[in-house]
Scaffold this active site. Structure first.
Site, PDB file in Angstrom:
ATOM      1  N   HIS A  79     -18.556  28.112   3.528  1.00  0.00           N
ATOM      2  CA  HIS A  79     -18.084  28.382   2.248  1.00  0.00           C
ATOM      3  C   HIS A  79     -16.748  28.011   2.170  1.00  0.00           C
ATOM      4  O   HIS A  79     -16.385  27.192   1.328  1.00  0.00           O
ATOM      5  CB  HIS A  79     -18.260  29.738   1.811  1.00  0.00           C
ATOM      6  CG  HIS A  79     -17.602  30.392   0.608  1.00  0.00           C
ATOM      7  ND1 HIS A  79     -17.662  29.751  -0.501  1.00  0.00           N
ATOM      8  CD2 HIS A  79     -16.509  30.932   0.495  1.00  0.00           C
ATOM      9  CE1 HIS A  79     -16.895  30.427  -1.414  1.00  0.00           C
ATOM     10  NE2 HIS A  79     -15.978  30.959  -0.919  1.00  0.00           N
ATOM     11  N   ASP A 108      -2.441   0.425 -11.746  1.00  0.00           N
ATOM     12  CA  ASP A 108      -3.467   1.197 -10.640  1.00  0.00           C
ATOM     13  C   ASP A 108      -2.724   1.927  -9.591  1.00  0.00           C
ATOM     14  O   ASP A 108      -1.528   1.819  -9.400  1.00  0.00           O
ATOM     15  CB  ASP A 108      -4.263  -0.019  -9.938  1.00  0.00           C
ATOM     16  CG  ASP A 108      -5.584   0.655  -9.662  1.00  0.00           C
ATOM     17  OD1 ASP A 108      -5.748   1.416  -8.728  1.00  0.00           O
ATOM     18  OD2 ASP A 108      -6.727   0.105 -10.148  1.00  0.00           O
ATOM     19  N   TRP A 144     -13.365  29.748   9.217  1.00  0.00           N
ATOM     20  CA  TRP A 144     -12.731  28.332   8.934  1.00  0.00           C
ATOM     21  C   TRP A 144     -11.526  28.304   9.453  1.00  0.00           C
ATOM     22  O   TRP A 144     -11.032  26.901   9.838  1.00  0.00           O
ATOM     23  CB  TRP A 144     -12.505  28.173   7.514  1.00  0.00           C
ATOM     24  CG  TRP A 144     -11.146  28.709   6.737  1.00  0.00           C
ATOM     25  CD1 TRP A 144     -11.172  30.143   6.520  1.00  0.00           C
ATOM     26  CD2 TRP A 144     -10.016  27.992   6.678  1.00  0.00           C
ATOM     27  NE1 TRP A 144      -9.806  30.077   6.344  1.00  0.00           N
ATOM     28  CE2 TRP A 144      -9.135  29.230   6.062  1.00  0.00           C
ATOM     29  CE3 TRP A 144      -9.490  26.708   6.765  1.00  0.00           C
ATOM     30  CZ2 TRP A 144      -7.849  28.719   5.723  1.00  0.00           C
ATOM     31  CZ3 TRP A 144      -8.261  26.333   6.450  1.00  0.00           C
ATOM     32  CH2 TRP A 144      -7.397  27.378   5.888  1.00  0.00           C
ATOM     33  N   SER A 171      -9.133  11.123   5.598  1.00  0.00           N
ATOM     34  CA  SER A 171      -9.371  10.843   4.304  1.00  0.00           C
ATOM     35  C   SER A 171      -8.083  11.326   3.390  1.00  0.00           C
ATOM     36  O   SER A 171      -7.483  10.650   2.486  1.00  0.00           O
ATOM     37  CB  SER A 171     -10.468  11.501   3.510  1.00  0.00           C
ATOM     38  OG  SER A 171     -10.376  11.732   2.459  1.00  0.00           O
ATOM     39  N   SER A 172      -7.480  12.710   3.663  1.00  0.00           N
ATOM     40  CA  SER A 172      -6.697  13.144   3.045  1.00  0.00           C
ATOM     41  C   SER A 172      -5.143  12.533   3.159  1.00  0.00           C
ATOM     42  O   SER A 172      -4.499  12.160   2.553  1.00  0.00           O
ATOM     43  CB  SER A 172      -6.321  14.798   3.443  1.00  0.00           C
ATOM     44  OG  SER A 172      -7.346  15.330   3.142  1.00  0.00           O
ATOM     45  N   HIS A 255      -0.433  27.336   6.662  1.00  0.00           N
ATOM     46  CA  HIS A 255       0.316  27.538   5.236  1.00  0.00           C
ATOM     47  C   HIS A 255       0.810  26.782   4.490  1.00  0.00           C
ATOM     48  O   HIS A 255       0.482  26.726   3.271  1.00  0.00           O
ATOM     49  CB  HIS A 255       1.395  28.776   5.786  1.00  0.00           C
ATOM     50  CG  HIS A 255       1.794  29.415   4.634  1.00  0.00           C
ATOM     51  ND1 HIS A 255       1.109  30.524   4.159  1.00  0.00           N
ATOM     52  CD2 HIS A 255       2.634  29.349   3.693  1.00  0.00           C
ATOM     53  CE1 HIS A 255       1.508  30.894   3.123  1.00  0.00           C
ATOM     54  NE2 HIS A 255       2.514  30.286   2.532  1.00  0.00           N
ATOM     55  N   GLU A 257      -0.839  23.997   4.057  1.00  0.00           N
ATOM     56  CA  GLU A 257      -2.153  23.715   3.334  1.00  0.00           C
ATOM     57  C   GLU A 257      -2.356  24.602   1.964  1.00  0.00           C
ATOM     58  O   GLU A 257      -2.985  24.255   1.086  1.00  0.00           O
ATOM     59  CB  GLU A 257      -3.229  24.131   4.415  1.00  0.00           C
ATOM     60  CG  GLU A 257      -4.739  23.976   3.621  1.00  0.00           C
ATOM     61  CD  GLU A 257      -4.965  22.606   3.199  1.00  0.00           C
ATOM     62  OE1 GLU A 257      -4.226  21.520   3.690  1.00  0.00           O
ATOM     63  OE2 GLU A 257      -5.953  22.549   2.666  1.00  0.00           O
ATOM     64  N   TYR A 259      -0.119  25.503  -0.009  1.00  0.00           N
ATOM     65  CA  TYR A 259       0.624  25.008  -1.073  1.00  0.00           C
ATOM     66  C   TYR A 259       0.085  23.668  -1.532  1.00  0.00           C
ATOM     67  O   TYR A 259       0.166  23.280  -2.397  1.00  0.00           O
ATOM     68  CB  TYR A 259       2.022  25.049  -0.798  1.00  0.00           C
ATOM     69  CG  TYR A 259       2.561  26.407  -0.737  1.00  0.00           C
ATOM     70  CD1 TYR A 259       2.885  27.025  -1.868  1.00  0.00           C
ATOM     71  CD2 TYR A 259       2.624  27.156   0.406  1.00  0.00           C
ATOM     72  CE1 TYR A 259       3.100  28.298  -1.954  1.00  0.00           C
ATOM     73  CE2 TYR A 259       2.947  28.526   0.315  1.00  0.00           C
ATOM     74  CZ  TYR A 259       3.383  29.121  -0.955  1.00  0.00           C
ATOM     75  OH  TYR A 259       3.852  30.435  -0.988  1.00  0.00           O
ATOM     76  N   SER A 270       2.484  23.153 -15.858  1.00  0.00           N
ATOM     77  CA  SER A 270       3.755  22.912 -16.526  1.00  0.00           C
ATOM     78  C   SER A 270       3.612  21.808 -17.406  1.00  0.00           C
ATOM     79  O   SER A 270       4.556  21.378 -17.962  1.00  0.00           O
ATOM     80  CB  SER A 270       4.548  22.274 -15.322  1.00  0.00           C
ATOM     81  OG  SER A 270       4.787  23.159 -14.452  1.00  0.00           O
ATOM     82  N   HIS A 304       3.046  34.704   9.326  1.00  0.00           N
ATOM     83  CA  HIS A 304       2.562  36.012   8.478  1.00  0.00           C
ATOM     84  C   HIS A 304       1.231  36.113   8.505  1.00  0.00           C
ATOM     85  O   HIS A 304       0.675  37.261   7.912  1.00  0.00           O
ATOM     86  CB  HIS A 304       3.242  35.890   7.217  1.00  0.00           C
ATOM     87  CG  HIS A 304       2.715  35.002   6.332  1.00  0.00           C
ATOM     88  ND1 HIS A 304       3.664  34.429   5.254  1.00  0.00           N
ATOM     89  CD2 HIS A 304       1.788  34.450   5.910  1.00  0.00           C
ATOM     90  CE1 HIS A 304       2.864  33.620   4.359  1.00  0.00           C
ATOM     91  NE2 HIS A 304       1.693  33.411   4.997  1.00  0.00           N
ATOM     92  N   HIS A 305       0.278  35.206   8.874  1.00  0.00           N
ATOM     93  CA  HIS A 305      -0.985  35.079   9.105  1.00  0.00           C
ATOM     94  C   HIS A 305      -1.539  35.977   9.906  1.00  0.00           C
ATOM     95  O   HIS A 305      -2.782  36.221  10.515  1.00  0.00           O
ATOM     96  CB  HIS A 305      -1.885  33.830   9.024  1.00  0.00           C
ATOM     97  CG  HIS A 305      -1.427  33.093   7.520  1.00  0.00           C
ATOM     98  ND1 HIS A 305      -2.122  33.033   6.672  1.00  0.00           N
ATOM     99  CD2 HIS A 305      -0.583  32.211   7.239  1.00  0.00           C
ATOM    100  CE1 HIS A 305      -1.709  32.376   5.524  1.00  0.00           C
ATOM    101  NE2 HIS A 305      -0.675  32.000   5.904  1.00  0.00           N
ATOM    102  N   THR A 330       8.945  30.976  -6.597  1.00  0.00           N
ATOM    103  CA  THR A 330       7.612  31.284  -7.170  1.00  0.00           C
ATOM    104  C   THR A 330       7.906  32.104  -8.641  1.00  0.00           C
ATOM    105  O   THR A 330       7.416  31.753  -9.643  1.00  0.00           O
ATOM    106  CB  THR A 330       6.667  31.946  -6.498  1.00  0.00           C
ATOM    107  OG1 THR A 330       6.625  31.323  -5.198  1.00  0.00           O
ATOM    108  CG2 THR A 330       5.229  31.972  -6.770  1.00  0.00           C
ATOM    109  N   LYS A 333       9.331  29.840 -11.093  1.00  0.00           N
ATOM    110  CA  LYS A 333       8.374  29.113 -11.907  1.00  0.00           C
ATOM    111  C   LYS A 333       7.529  29.974 -12.930  1.00  0.00           C
ATOM    112  O   LYS A 333       7.465  29.597 -13.973  1.00  0.00           O
ATOM    113  CB  LYS A 333       7.452  28.609 -11.007  1.00  0.00           C
ATOM    114  CG  LYS A 333       7.791  27.729  -9.979  1.00  0.00           C
ATOM    115  CD  LYS A 333       7.061  26.576  -9.319  1.00  0.00           C
ATOM    116  CE  LYS A 333       6.306  25.485 -10.112  1.00  0.00           C
ATOM    117  NZ  LYS A 333       7.327  24.526 -10.192  1.00  0.00           N
ATOM    118  N   ARG A 452     -12.759  42.247   6.727  1.00  0.00           N
ATOM    119  CA  ARG A 452     -13.630  41.001   6.062  1.00  0.00           C
ATOM    120  C   ARG A 452     -14.565  40.449   7.135  1.00  0.00           C
ATOM    121  O   ARG A 452     -14.516  40.928   8.153  1.00  0.00           O
ATOM    122  CB  ARG A 452     -12.450  40.010   5.485  1.00  0.00           C
ATOM    123  CG  ARG A 452     -11.727  39.681   6.775  1.00  0.00           C
ATOM    124  CD  ARG A 452     -10.375  38.693   6.305  1.00  0.00           C
ATOM    125  NE  ARG A 452     -10.943  37.302   5.957  1.00  0.00           N
ATOM    126  CZ  ARG A 452      -9.994  36.219   6.157  1.00  0.00           C
ATOM    127  NH1 ARG A 452      -9.020  36.513   6.836  1.00  0.00           N
ATOM    128  NH2 ARG A 452     -10.550  35.324   5.665  1.00  0.00           N
TER     129      ARG A 452
END
Lengths: 535, 283
Positions: A79, A108, A144, A171-172, A255, A257, A259, A270, A304-305, A330, A333, A452
């Site tokens: 998932h 293009d 994951w 690809s990314s 991390h 990622e 963002y 925006s 922090h993870h 943040t 924003k 979890r």
């Protein structure tokens, strides 16, 4: 000579549009490739969503009713991988393909063949990943985050996981290179960096993040691959390695990622909030600097993870403080978006509704993020449903709603038709209500002590899990409206002019709807650019 | 509007905290436990402090948003003020105030963290080893060592289509065959490691969660209040494979005298036996 020019003009009208399957397989056109990316992302959204429905089905009540725990672990793992790498990231690349050339005044993308290649990697990557459900040992089930040593216990799907991650990463990176080159080289004269729409800005910064961190992920999984097959011991203590080192490397990717997943949503919101407030974005430059600071900070907060892995006190303090610091840009924003609405003239079409839900619910995700930054409290939250609630609040009503807002904003531009506004408003209200029924109770579950990634739970968690599951089924079913509304809009509807929305500004709204096959064959004039740059 | 409802839900949640502490039924389980150690209470206080800070900021920010949505509507004839694009003074204010709030939050958090990390002057050391799927407890100074697994009743009920209603099983999935036994009012040091993959030892009532990593030893400690003996339950908190959800932790906290008697009894039981057996593969 005149005849020659006339011939050229007639030729332009035909737009060199290839027909049949070649149009798609050989495509070098940013819009066609963008469309393919979006269809791919939508497909993955429903496959990943299907996995989520099965997860909520098993968790509907205590006791195991449907799945073996190992298969349940495969579901949670797949998932996440499908949603992150298959739905959200290709979804953003699709929107970038469609919109960036139109928004910067280019015909293009800069590297059209690369564009084709970066898309066509994806179906192979995900066929490989999803087919791992059918090999001995089942699909990857180590989460994951792929922490070793657990992920090293994966069966025959282990190399499929690693190789598909490599493909997605390639690809990314190619997509990101294309975005950077397009933005840096293809802007129309007069489209200065500080005149660019925020969607372009946020994507530029996202692209740099991608180029910086996708190779780090590739490195981490390659080290694990050699640990598995070639006798290295990068992550095995018995051979002098360190399993926690994988976590450091992974989250150094992971991390930024998060963002990568959310910055383009910041850009879209925006654009939408000013449009439907009929008022320029408040603090444009502050918004650009805030995104840049968030991107910078995202590189120094990774641990922090993993506050519970046993880090030195000084490291924990550093990562706590740097994480709390992210709340500042943040906050800027959120305040700027709010100030944009202040003294505006608001109307509530579907894109604005999704953008407002983003604003409220992303902020709730931000609050729980701030709570998670407090290390002693994080010891209690870590690896519980509180974390699940937190990141789903930033990813579903945050990222996904941002993406849907973007689709509902630009869909009339793409098709030349207005979609069914009433149905889209239904889609919004169902999504906004069910997403809260689905994820808000998970805060309670986490605080009450539910870990979890468990297929079954103690009976005191039963009530809120049932509520969450019901919300999940409601949310999942409501999403079926989304492709239906899009399909209906592609087939027909009320024709619209260049500007789909009264308050819209930007170069994309200066082009016809639908836009020509090659967006800006000659660059827009300075006057047109100035009219588009509403700030 | 739904947001307003959410906020009131959050407030109701906060109001419902106190009686929720020991309810068996799920609806009342809304908040973190205060726990039974000095540290767990400090963590709870930090949690509530940051929660209320968020609630207050939320009321202000959501208030302004809702006010804008209600007041500045085109349908009510609102005319946009298109000159309002930038205001340095306001922007400085809303950058500086959050920084000050964060600093104010960071100080007590750092203070508690320093206390948590102080593993000196411990009175009892127990080695905790997580394995797939259970725990091994080793009282290092007393030659006592044993395994702790999910209890039989839960284990039978948790099988796929077992036909046993989990509600009929006492402490379903939160009960073990042999709990960890510790004394009250004693600074107990845990030396936590993993035998195969990474696990995480978590007992919410003690405010302790620490990863059990193969090849490395992590330290954690707790000291239960003198007047709080009893059974405290937790679970493995790091995904560790198929039966990750089925390796609970139970800690039996006893008075010092009871604990001493238990330890002596256990040590004599284990004396004649060979040194601690290797981890069982099939459990």
């Amino acid at each position: 000579m005149a005849e020659h020019l006339a011939h050229d003009a007639a030729h332009d009208d035909h737009d060199h549009k290839p027909h049949g399957w070649r149009r798609w397989v050989y495509s070098t056109n940013h819009k066609d490739i963008g469309t393919m990316y979006l269809i791919f992302a939508c497909t993955m959204f429903f496959i990943g969503g299907g996995a989520a429905m099965l997860i909520r089905l098993e968790l509907f009540k205590p006791g195991l009713q449907f799945f073996d725990p190992q298969f349940f672990n495969s579901l949670t793992t797949m998932h996440a991988l499908i949603m992150i790498f298959g739905a959200i990231m290709p979804g953003w690349t699709g929107l970038a393909n469609w919109m960036i050339p139109m928004q910067v005044g280019a015909p293009d993308m800069a590297l059209p063949r690369l564009n084709n290649f970066s898309f066509w990697i994806l179906p192979f990557a995900f066929t490989l990943l999803i087919s791992s459900f059918f090999v001995p040992g089942g699909a990857p089930a180590g989460g994951w985050t792929m922490y070793p040593p657990l992920t090293l216990q994966t069966g025959a799907s282990f190399p499929m996981l690693i190789f598909s991650i490599h493909l997605m990463g390639a690809s990314s990176i190619l997509g990101a290179i294309n975005v950077v080159v397009t933005i840096m080289n293809m802007r129309a004269p007069g489209m200065t960096l500080l005149r660019m729409p925020l969607f372009v800005w946020t994507w530029l910064i996202t692209a740099y993040l991608l180029i910086a961190v996708m190779p780090v992920l590739a490195g981490a999984v390659t080290m694990m691959l050699t640990d598995h097959y070639f006798g290295t011991t990068f992550f095995t203590a018995a051979g002098g390695g360190d399993p926690v080192m994988f976590q450091h490397i992974f989250w150094f990717f992971g991390h930024p990622e998060v963002y990568i997943l959310v910055l383009p949503a910041f850009g879209i919101v925006s654009e939408i909030i000013p449009t439907f407030s009929r008022k320029p974005l408040f603090g444009y430059e502050a918004m650009v600097y805030a995104v840049a600071s968030i991107a910078f900070l995202s590189f120094i907060v990774w641990a922090h993870h993993m506050f519970t892995v046993g880090m030195p006190l000084a490291a924990q303090l550093f990562f706590m403080l740097s994480t709390m610091l992210i709340a500042v840009p943040t906050g800027v924003k959120v305040f700027n978006w709010t100030a944009t609405m202040w003294k505006g003239s608001l109307s509530f079409e579907p894109p604005m509704l999704f953008a407002l839900a983003f604003l409220f619910l992303f902020t709730i995700g931000g609050f729980s993020g701030l709570m998670l930054a407090i290390v002693p409290a994080d010891y209690q939250y870590q690896d519980t449903y509180f974390v699940v609630a937190h990141f789903h609040y930033v990813l579903v009503p945050g990222t996904i709603f941002g993406m849907m807002a973007g689709v509902y904003y630009w869909l009339p531009k793409w098709t030349g038709h207005m979609y069914d506004l009433k149905l889209a408003t239904w889609h919004f209200w169902l999504s906004a209500i069910f997403v809260n029924v689905l994820f808000f109770p998970q805060h309670f579950l986490g605080l009450a002590g539910m870990p979890r990634r468990i297929p079954d739970y103690a009976v005191q968690f039963a009530d809120w899990n049932m509520v969450s599951s019901l919300g999940g089924f409601g949310f999942g079913l409501s999403q079926l409206l989304f492709p239906y509304i899009i399909w209906k809009c592609v087939r027909g509807g009320v024709r619209i002019g260049n500007k789909a929305w009264e308050g819209a500004h930007g170069l994309e709204w200066e082009l016809p709807s639908p836009p020509p096959f090659h967006s800006w064959t000659s660059p827009p004039s300075e006057a047109v650019i100035a009219r588009g740059a509403a700030h | 509007m739904i947001r307003a409802k959410l906020m009131s839900l959050a407030l109701a949640a906060a109001a419902a905290l106190a009686p929720a502490a020991h309810a068996e039924s799920g609806w009342g389980e809304l908040n973190l436990t205060q726990g039974v150690t000095d540290i767990s209470r400090k963590i709870y206080d930090l949690h509530m402090l940051i929660f209320w800070v968020c609630v207050v900021i939320g009321i202000v920010v959501f208030g302004v948003m809702i006010w804008s949505i209600v007041t500045f509507r085109k349908s009510k004839g609102a005319v946009p003020d298109t000159t309002m694009v930038h205001n340095t003074k306001v922007e400085v204010v809303w950058t500086v105030i959050p920084v000050m709030i964060l600093v104010a939050m960071a100080v007590p958090a750092a203070r508690t963290l320093v206390e948590i990390e102080d593993t000196s002057k411990t009175e009892l050391s127990i080695k905790v080893t997580g394995f797939q799927w259970g725990w091994n407890y080793d009282y290092l100074d007393d030659g006592v060592s044993y395994y702790s697994h999910l209890d039989r009743a839960s284990n039978a009920a948790r099988e796929l289509d077992s036909g046993i209603d989990p509600h009929t099983v006492e402490h379903y999935l939160l009960n073990v065959d042999q709990p960890l036994v510790v004394p009250v009012d004693t600074k107990v040091r845990l030396l936590i490691t993993g035998a195969d993959v990474i696990h995480s030892w978590w007992v919410p009532a003690f405010g302790v969660k620490k990863d059990a990593i193969p090849g490395f030893v992590n330290e954690a400690w707790f000291k239960v209040d003198t007047d709080k003996p009893g059974l405290y339950r937790g679970q493995c908190a790091e995904l560790c494979g198929r039966d990750h959800g089925f390796m609970p932790i139970v800690v039996d906290v006893r008075s010092k005298a009871d604990f001493a008697a238990w330890l002596k009894d256990k040590a004599t039981q284990q004396k004649p036996a060979a040194p601690p057996a290797p981890a069982p593969n099939a459990s």
